[in-house]
Write a protein that holds these residues in place. Structure first.
Motif, PDB file in Angstrom:
ATOM      1  N   THR A   1       4.945  -3.667  -4.000  1.00  0.00           N
ATOM      2  CA  THR A   1       3.497  -3.878  -3.987  1.00  0.00           C
ATOM      3  C   THR A   1       2.725  -2.725  -3.340  1.00  0.00           C
ATOM      4  N   SER A   2       3.428  -1.642  -2.988  1.00  0.00           N
ATOM      5  CA  SER A   2       2.721  -0.482  -2.423  1.00  0.00           C
ATOM      6  C   SER A   2       1.705   0.036  -3.426  1.00  0.00           C
ATOM      7  N   SER A   3       0.618   0.604  -2.917  1.00  0.00           N
ATOM      8  CA  SER A   3      -0.425   1.131  -3.798  1.00  0.00           C
ATOM      9  C   SER A   3       0.121   2.230  -4.708  1.00  0.00           C
ATOM     10  N   ARG A   4       1.061   3.017  -4.182  1.00  0.00           N
ATOM     11  CA  ARG A   4       1.678   4.104  -4.960  1.00  0.00           C
ATOM     12  C   ARG A   4       3.165   4.152  -4.643  1.00  0.00           C
ATOM     13  N   THR A   5       3.996   3.945  -5.661  1.00  0.00           N
ATOM     14  CA  THR A   5       5.437   3.944  -5.465  1.00  0.00           C
ATOM     15  C   THR A   5       6.106   4.831  -6.506  1.00  0.00           C
ATOM     16  N   ILE A   6       6.993   5.711  -6.046  1.00  0.00           N
ATOM     17  CA  ILE A   6       7.834   6.503  -6.941  1.00  0.00           C
ATOM     18  C   ILE A   6       9.281   6.114  -6.671  1.00  0.00           C
ATOM     19  N   ILE A   7       9.958   5.644  -7.692  1.00  0.00           N
ATOM     20  CA  ILE A   7      11.363   5.267  -7.581  1.00  0.00           C
ATOM     21  C   ILE A   7      12.174   6.318  -8.328  1.00  0.00           C
TER      22      ILE A   7
END
Length: 288
Positions: free
Chosen positions: A94-100
């Motif tokens: 739910t982070s505003s911006r996530t890179i996996i």
């Protein structure tokens, strides 16, 4: 850890076998490669920082890890960072911006995943997640690698919010959105024997149908021009008739399709890649 801490360097807590709980302080912005690798009793991670970059293999092989509370603003999850965390079955993205990044959650045991926020999912990020059954992709997800869910043997459905601008789901199958539609992922355990592809598809991505052991017949309509690497490898297909629009069959496209009996290749075909029909032991008829 002290509140003044900003960096946790490479291998800092590697092989700390009795560490069971960690709170990442508010000022930490970076966790180095393998920082907590093989902390086999670590069960919970709480991030109090708003944004963080997690290095490669940072929490890899933390066998008992069950709970991770990611930062709310921004998180970059490095390659293989949570690989083989076998007890990690629930994650809240739910982070505003996530890179996996690639292979970040490889060999984990999530059952259902909901992707929210501005999120990018890179190559094989959830590869070999053998318990994964359903995936929900919400409207702000901006990038999904075609092989993000490679080798997930129990996956039945990938659903996409209709408000998403990049991707869509048709009958639980993942496609790119737009006029040049790509079929990206056909869930391996989808309970279909026959499948008719939408006529708007132009590319079948690599690995798209790989290991689809229930699917025996597929109807590919005019418009498809390319079949990607290993697109149907190790599937249960028995016959395949390709449309006249097909131009390229890439390497290993039908590798190890051991039930495949006949193939109809169209006149317009210009390229067949290496091992395209390798180990198709029962292939008896090819029509050119």
């Amino acid at each position: 850890l002290p509140d003044s801490l900003t960096l946790i360097h490479n291998n800092t807590f590697e092989n700390c076998y009795t560490l069971s709980y960690i709170v990442i302080p508010t000022k930490v912005i970076s966790i180095g490669d393998s920082a907590f690798l093989n902390c086999v009793r670590l069960s919970s991670i709480l991030f109090r920082c708003a944004t963080v970059s997690i290095g490669s293999s940072a929490f890899r092989s933390c066998d008992l890890l069950e709970f991770v509370d990611f930062p709310k603003q921004s998180v970059s999850i490095g390659s293989n960072s949570f690989e083989s965390c076998k007890h990690l079955v629930n994650i809240d993205f739910t982070s505003s911006r996530t890179i996996i990044h690639q292979e970040a959650f490889r060999f984990c045991n999530m059952v259902d995943i909901v992707f929210k926020g501005n999120l990018s999912i890179h190559n094989r990020a959830f590869e070999y997640c053998s318990c994964l059954k359903t995936i929900q992709i919400e409207e702000k997800v901006g990038y999904i690698a075609h092989d993000a869910f490679h080798k997930c043997p129990n996956l039945t459905d990938i659903n996409v919010n209709k408000g998403n601008q990049q991707y869509e789901s048709i009958d639980g199958i993942l496609f790119s959105k737009g006029p040049n539609k790509r079929l990206m992922t056909y869930p391996v355990k989808k309970p279909l024997v026959s499948y008719t592809m939408p006529n708007s598809v132009t590319i079948i991505e690599e690995y798209a149908f790989q290991d689809s052991y229930l699917l025996k017949n597929i109807f590919i309509q005019d418009g498809v021009t390319l079949i990607g690497n290993s697109a149907f490898a190790s599937s249960a297909l028995t016959t395949i008739s390709l449309p006249k629009t097909i131009r390229s069959i890439n390497s290993s496209a039908f590798d190890s399709c051991r039930n495949l009996i006949s193939v109809n290749l169209p006149d317009g075909l210009t390229s067949i890649g290496p091992t395209a029909f390798y180990q198709c032991y029962n292939l008896t008829s090819i029509t050119l």
